[in-house]
Design an enzyme around this catalytic site. Structure first.
Site, mmCIF file in Angstrom:
data_model
loop_
_atom_site.group_PDB
_atom_site.id
_atom_site.type_symbol
_atom_site.label_atom_id
_atom_site.label_comp_id
_atom_site.label_asym_id
_atom_site.label_seq_id
_atom_site.Cartn_x
_atom_site.Cartn_y
_atom_site.Cartn_z
ATOM 1 N N ARG B 132 -35.300 -16.842 60.662
ATOM 2 C CA ARG B 132 -34.806 -16.931 59.279
ATOM 3 C C ARG B 132 -35.375 -15.873 58.351
ATOM 4 O O ARG B 132 -35.132 -15.899 57.153
ATOM 5 C CB ARG B 132 -35.021 -18.336 58.713
ATOM 6 C CG ARG B 132 -34.272 -19.344 59.518
ATOM 7 C CD ARG B 132 -34.211 -20.741 59.003
ATOM 8 N NE ARG B 132 -33.554 -21.509 60.043
ATOM 9 C CZ ARG B 132 -34.195 -22.022 61.096
ATOM 10 N NH1 ARG B 132 -35.497 -21.952 61.212
ATOM 11 N NH2 ARG B 132 -33.513 -22.646 62.031
ATOM 12 N N SER B 191 -41.092 -25.054 64.728
ATOM 13 C CA SER B 191 -39.874 -25.707 65.207
ATOM 14 C C SER B 191 -40.174 -26.454 66.501
ATOM 15 O O SER B 191 -41.111 -26.103 67.213
ATOM 16 C CB SER B 191 -38.795 -24.658 65.502
ATOM 17 O OG SER B 191 -38.468 -23.940 64.351
ATOM 18 N N GLY B 192 -39.356 -27.436 66.834
ATOM 19 C CA GLY B 192 -39.516 -28.117 68.118
ATOM 20 C C GLY B 192 -39.363 -29.623 68.042
ATOM 21 O O GLY B 192 -39.852 -30.339 68.906
ATOM 22 N N GLY B 193 -38.674 -30.110 67.015
ATOM 23 C CA GLY B 193 -38.483 -31.557 66.833
ATOM 24 C C GLY B 193 -37.748 -32.204 67.992
ATOM 25 O O GLY B 193 -37.904 -33.395 68.242
ATOM 26 N N GLU B 194 -36.965 -31.411 68.746
ATOM 27 C CA GLU B 194 -36.228 -31.962 69.878
ATOM 28 C C GLU B 194 -37.033 -31.830 71.168
ATOM 29 O O GLU B 194 -36.527 -32.066 72.257
ATOM 30 C CB GLU B 194 -34.881 -31.251 70.017
ATOM 31 C CG GLU B 194 -33.821 -31.796 69.076
ATOM 32 C CD GLU B 194 -34.160 -31.612 67.617
ATOM 33 O OE1 GLU B 194 -34.487 -30.481 67.221
ATOM 34 O OE2 GLU B 194 -34.130 -32.597 66.872
ATOM 35 N N ASN B 278 -37.100 -34.343 61.631
ATOM 36 C CA ASN B 278 -36.869 -35.639 62.269
ATOM 37 C C ASN B 278 -38.055 -36.108 63.115
ATOM 38 O O ASN B 278 -38.755 -35.309 63.709
ATOM 39 C CB ASN B 278 -35.621 -35.579 63.149
ATOM 40 C CG ASN B 278 -35.753 -34.565 64.273
ATOM 41 O OD1 ASN B 278 -35.716 -33.374 64.037
ATOM 42 N ND2 ASN B 278 -35.918 -35.040 65.504
ATOM 43 N N ASP B 320 -30.993 -38.228 62.840
ATOM 44 C CA ASP B 320 -31.447 -36.826 62.853
ATOM 45 C C ASP B 320 -31.210 -36.131 61.522
ATOM 46 O O ASP B 320 -30.791 -34.977 61.480
ATOM 47 C CB ASP B 320 -30.792 -36.023 63.996
ATOM 48 C CG ASP B 320 -31.379 -34.616 64.094
ATOM 49 O OD1 ASP B 320 -32.590 -34.467 63.862
ATOM 50 O OD2 ASP B 320 -30.634 -33.667 64.385
ATOM 51 N N ASP B 322 -32.975 -34.364 59.374
ATOM 52 C CA ASP B 322 -34.169 -33.561 59.047
ATOM 53 C C ASP B 322 -34.334 -33.360 57.540
ATOM 54 O O ASP B 322 -33.361 -33.056 56.855
ATOM 55 C CB ASP B 322 -34.032 -32.153 59.629
ATOM 56 C CG ASP B 322 -34.395 -32.081 61.085
ATOM 57 O OD1 ASP B 322 -33.920 -32.937 61.825
ATOM 58 O OD2 ASP B 322 -35.148 -31.173 61.462
ATOM 59 N N ARG B 347 -30.357 -33.182 54.358
ATOM 60 C CA ARG B 347 -29.386 -33.378 55.438
ATOM 61 C C ARG B 347 -28.708 -34.737 55.295
ATOM 62 O O ARG B 347 -27.539 -34.894 55.640
ATOM 63 C CB ARG B 347 -30.111 -33.310 56.793
ATOM 64 C CG ARG B 347 -30.558 -31.930 57.231
ATOM 65 C CD ARG B 347 -29.686 -31.364 58.343
ATOM 66 N NE ARG B 347 -29.904 -31.951 59.644
ATOM 67 C CZ ARG B 347 -30.656 -31.417 60.603
ATOM 68 N NH1 ARG B 347 -31.307 -30.295 60.399
ATOM 69 N NH2 ARG B 347 -30.759 -31.991 61.787
ATOM 70 N N TRP B 495 -22.140 -22.277 56.191
ATOM 71 C CA TRP B 495 -23.442 -22.172 56.838
ATOM 72 C C TRP B 495 -24.201 -20.945 56.347
ATOM 73 O O TRP B 495 -25.056 -20.393 57.028
ATOM 74 C CB TRP B 495 -23.275 -22.131 58.354
ATOM 75 C CG TRP B 495 -24.431 -22.775 59.033
ATOM 76 C CD1 TRP B 495 -25.680 -22.232 59.188
ATOM 77 C CD2 TRP B 495 -24.490 -24.079 59.592
ATOM 78 N NE1 TRP B 495 -26.512 -23.132 59.818
ATOM 79 C CE2 TRP B 495 -25.795 -24.263 60.081
ATOM 80 C CE3 TRP B 495 -23.553 -25.111 59.728
ATOM 81 C CZ2 TRP B 495 -26.201 -25.451 60.706
ATOM 82 C CZ3 TRP B 495 -23.969 -26.266 60.350
ATOM 83 C CH2 TRP B 495 -25.273 -26.439 60.836
#
Lengths: 172, 602
Positions: B132, B191-194, B278, B320, B322, B347, B495
């Protein structure tokens, strides 16, 4: 864990068998010729789908949809149709057979160059995928020959009676 | 808008470049971007507002492409370039190339940085290999690489000044966020919530990369830097170890709360603001409790990380939603009283207005009429459910349980708005918000955790709200009242980050690839141009040699790229509805390009 280990071993053996062989031939006829506890097999004994005249699918195709969409969709797109960063499995399974798929899922795949950065991780240790890999394969096999449309299967055969027990022992 | 205020803005803009070239300490953060665009949102208050006014709602229809630049990367291009003085800094997705372009010499490449990263990080990045953007300060350009290396590059040479590893990609942690620089520190999240990562937000010294502090989203107070009895939640002091108390067992250790969104800073309070994402997994049944502090707005002391206040928007998330979206800091009057506001479009579909000094919740209203999972947010301070969303049982995936497909939930997991940041114009007093207009079916089920492997636990399918054919809207929002002022429908989710300017023009991009300019007061389209690929980047503006430019990265991908080849399902097609949800690949294709616009020279 036993069933899980068996998957892993099967994938490893498949990997050895497939090594160095170029595959130009199409996968075998997906027609189901036998079934055991709600799980169907083609003439070579490979897992396959069964879709009734009313569109009702076998339980594995249904669970395959659910698990595919949770674990694979993030890269391979909804309904196996691909995304900007991973290929369409609806297309891939037109030329890959069961052993190819097991090998790729268990070991992963890399295509990294100046123009391409495609990397699929090894899922061999991932129970959320390996415990359902036959179901995911069956679902994608059905999609690849257009036996089922996009979206969630509307109706499915009942859950086989030993399914939950097998699932629990695999998931641990 | 008063003349004094406008003069103030212009002066601040003009001063910006000189302030930035006098490191290491910025005396006063600029209130608006001017000639430079030196921080991801243009200014530290997150407004994405520029005081430049050559391009106006009267002449924007004459805009032309001035120049273009290819990044050579095919993946999704989020974020925006920076401009500092005569140099533009352009970033790209994995492998995270950075270019310094000479604005005095037709964008000639002054230097290029391309890190060598292990490609095994690629599949750990949920939803494409995006980045980003960059931050600038202390004569350095800061980049948080995919492999969680935070690197400082000499802005003049591109040489690596220092680099530090912030986390471990083999456990599923990745770097995708744009850092920001405040005073002598650079701030990043993870990052890495999933993947069951435990989110954190950290400060590093700009001089040498030495970690200054790190505050986790979840865990004991010593990890979260929450100060029991002092830190407040909606005005009330927080009890000791309130985070862990809201989880069962050890689930909090893989509990998510990633922090990959935008950050903003208020020099008056010295607070830095951001959101956490999340809780892990997506299956709510596997994590009973409120799962604090996932889905939370955080206000931390920029020097120490100590939490001043926090507010959890979606306790015990079931969809989910976030909470990582941008925090826009603006000063407006509510009920005749001047307030220091923080505005956040979550969200979950609610637009929140809070007092950014105290964390008091002032407004929480739906910014997409389709939002249905909750009837409202309880705004009664005397109520036991104060601040909590009133969840409707038929849309509760917790209530309906594991292995049950809960249908027609709006918004979808990607939210009524995802990371694409909004803009605020102090001239109109309005917020300009790119939105998704998409609903979903969501089926949670049990999952097992393996370090570094996806840890999702739900199946979902997405589609536009029943009866609608557009999947996005670009809206103007009044955060004082919580009302939509105007709404421009878009075929696909919007987006792209918005830009507001003193010329009364608002800019945004679309997934088909259009850069659009609209009138800030009415939303009327003034100009559009189709760039080489779909836009998920943020529009920015700068001035060089007396001329105002507007720039945007195109290069479709990200979460939006999932639908590129396939399009979304049309669950109503079988019922005879008109299926207008064509696949995006009928409109655009991959490729990272910067397109820069300007008015023609007379």
């Amino acid at each position: 864990m036993t069933r899980y280990a068996r998957y892993f071993l099967a994938a490893g053996v498949a990997s050895c068998l497939m090594g160095g062989l170029a595959r130009a031939d199409k996968p075998a006829d997906p027609a189901a010729v036998s079934s055991e506890d709600g799980k169907y097999a083609d003439k070579d004994g490979r897992p396959t789908f069964n879709v009734g005249k009313d569109g009702k699918v076998d339980f594995y195709t249904y669970i395959g949809y659910v698990r595919y969409t949770a674990n694979c969709m993030h890269c391979h797109g909804p309904d196996g149709l691909g995304s900007t960063y991973a290929p369409s499995l609806v297309n891939s399974l037109k030329s890959l057979d069961y052993a190819d798929v097991m090998t790729t899922v268990a070991n992963g795949k890399k295509d990294v160059s100046e123009s391409s950065q495609l990397v699929m991780p090894s899922f061999g240790e991932n129970k959320n995928i390996m415990c359902y890999i036959d179901a995911i394969y069956i679902y994608l096999r059905a999609r690849s020959v257009d036996a089922i449309p996009r979206g969630r299967p509307q109706d499915h055969e009942p859950k086989p009676k030993d399914f939950s027990e097998t699932e629990d022992s695999c998931m641990g | 808008m008063s003349k004094t205020f406008l003069t103030g803005l212009l002066t601040t803009g003009a001063l910006l470049s000189s302030v930035l070239t006098a490191p290491p300490v910025m005396a006063q953060a600029p209130a608006a971007a001017g000639k430079d665009w030196s921080t991801p949102a243009g200014s530290l208050n997150g407004q994405r507002f520029s005081s430049l006014n050559q391009i106006t709602n009267e002449n924007a229809h004459k805009l032309q492409v001035a120049w273009t630049f290819s990044t050579g990367v095919l993946r999704g291009h989020e974020g925006a370039p920076l401009v500092v003085g005569d140099t533009m800094f352009v970033h790209a997705p994995f492998p995270n190339t950075v270019f310094a372009l000479d604005l005095n010499n037709d964008g000639k490449i002054l230097w290029k940085y391309e890190p060598k990263q292990d490609p095994n990080v690629i599949p750990v990045m949920c939803c494409d290999t995006v980045n980003r953007g960059l931050a600038y300060g202390d004569g350095k350009i800061f980049l948080h690489q995919a492999d969680t290396t935070l690197v400082a590059l000499d802005a003049k040479t591109g040489n690596v000044a220092w680099s530090v590893k912030t986390d471990d990609p083999s456990k599923g942690a990745t770097g995708t966020d744009a850092p920001i620089v405040v005073k002598d520190k650079v701030y990043v999240g993870v990052s890495g919530g999933e993947f069951g990562v435990r989110g954190w937000f950290g400060a590093f010294n700009t001089a040498d990369g030495k970690p200054a502090w790190k505050g986790y989203s979840i865990g004991p107070d010593s990890d979260t830097l929450i100060q029991p009895g002092k830190t407040t939640d909606l005005g009330k002091p927080v009890a000791a170890n309130s985070s862990i108390a809201s989880w069962q067992g050890d689930q909090w250790k893989i509990g998510g709360g990633a922090t990959w969104g935008w950050k903003s800073y208020d020099p008056q309070t010295n607070l830095i603001y951001y959101g956490s994402g999340n809780p892990s997994t997506w299956n709510p049944k596997q994590r009973p409790g409120d799962n604090k502090y996932s889905m939370t707005i955080w206000a931390r002391d920029a020097d120490t990380g100590a939490v001043k206040w926090l507010y959890q928007m979606t306790p015990h998330d079931e969809w989910d939603y976030d909470g990582v979206n941008e925090m826009v800091l603006a000063d407006q009057e509510i009920d005749g009283k001047p307030r220091n506001l923080l505005v956040h479009f979550d969200r979950n579909g609610f637009g929140y207005t809070l007092d950014r000094v105290t964390g008091e919740l002032l407004v929480a209203e739906k910014f997409d009429p389709a939002v249905n999972w909750a009837s409202k947010v309880d705004l009664d301070p005397k109520s036991e459910t104060y601040g909590r969303p009133q969840v409707l049982p038929q849309y509760s995936t917790e209530h309906n349980g594991e292995d049950v497909n809960t249908t027609n939930i709006c918004p979808a997991a990607l939210g009524s708005k995802d990371e694409q940041p909004s803009a605020f114009s102090p001239q109109t007093g309005l917020f300009y918000v790119p939105t998704n207009h998409v609903c979903m079916d969501y089926e949670p089920f049990r999952v097992s955790y393996t370090a570094g492997q996806p840890y999702v636990g739900a199946t979902l399918s997405m589609y536009p709200p029943k009866g609608d054919t557009n999947m996005g809207n670009f809206i103007a929002w009044d955060a004082r009242t919580g009302k939509i002022v105007w709404s421009d429908p878009e075929q696909f989710s919007v987006w792209s980050g918005a830009l507001a300017t003193a010329g009364n023009v608002v800019f945004y991009g679309t997934l088909e690839g259009y850069l659009k300019a609209v009138d800030a007061k009415t939303g009327k389209e003034l100009y559009k141009f189709k760039t080489p690929s779909g836009i998920i980047g943020n529009v920015m503006t700068y001035e060089h040699a007396g001329r105002q430019y507007v720039a945007v990265l195109s290069g479709v991908g990200g979460w939006a790229g999932i639908g590129l080849a396939a399009g979304l399902n049309d669950p109503h097609a079988g019922l005879g509805a008109v299926g207008g949800y064509a696949a995006l690949n009928q409109y655009t294709s991959l490729g990272g390009t910067l397109t820069v616009f300007a008015l023609p020279r007379d």
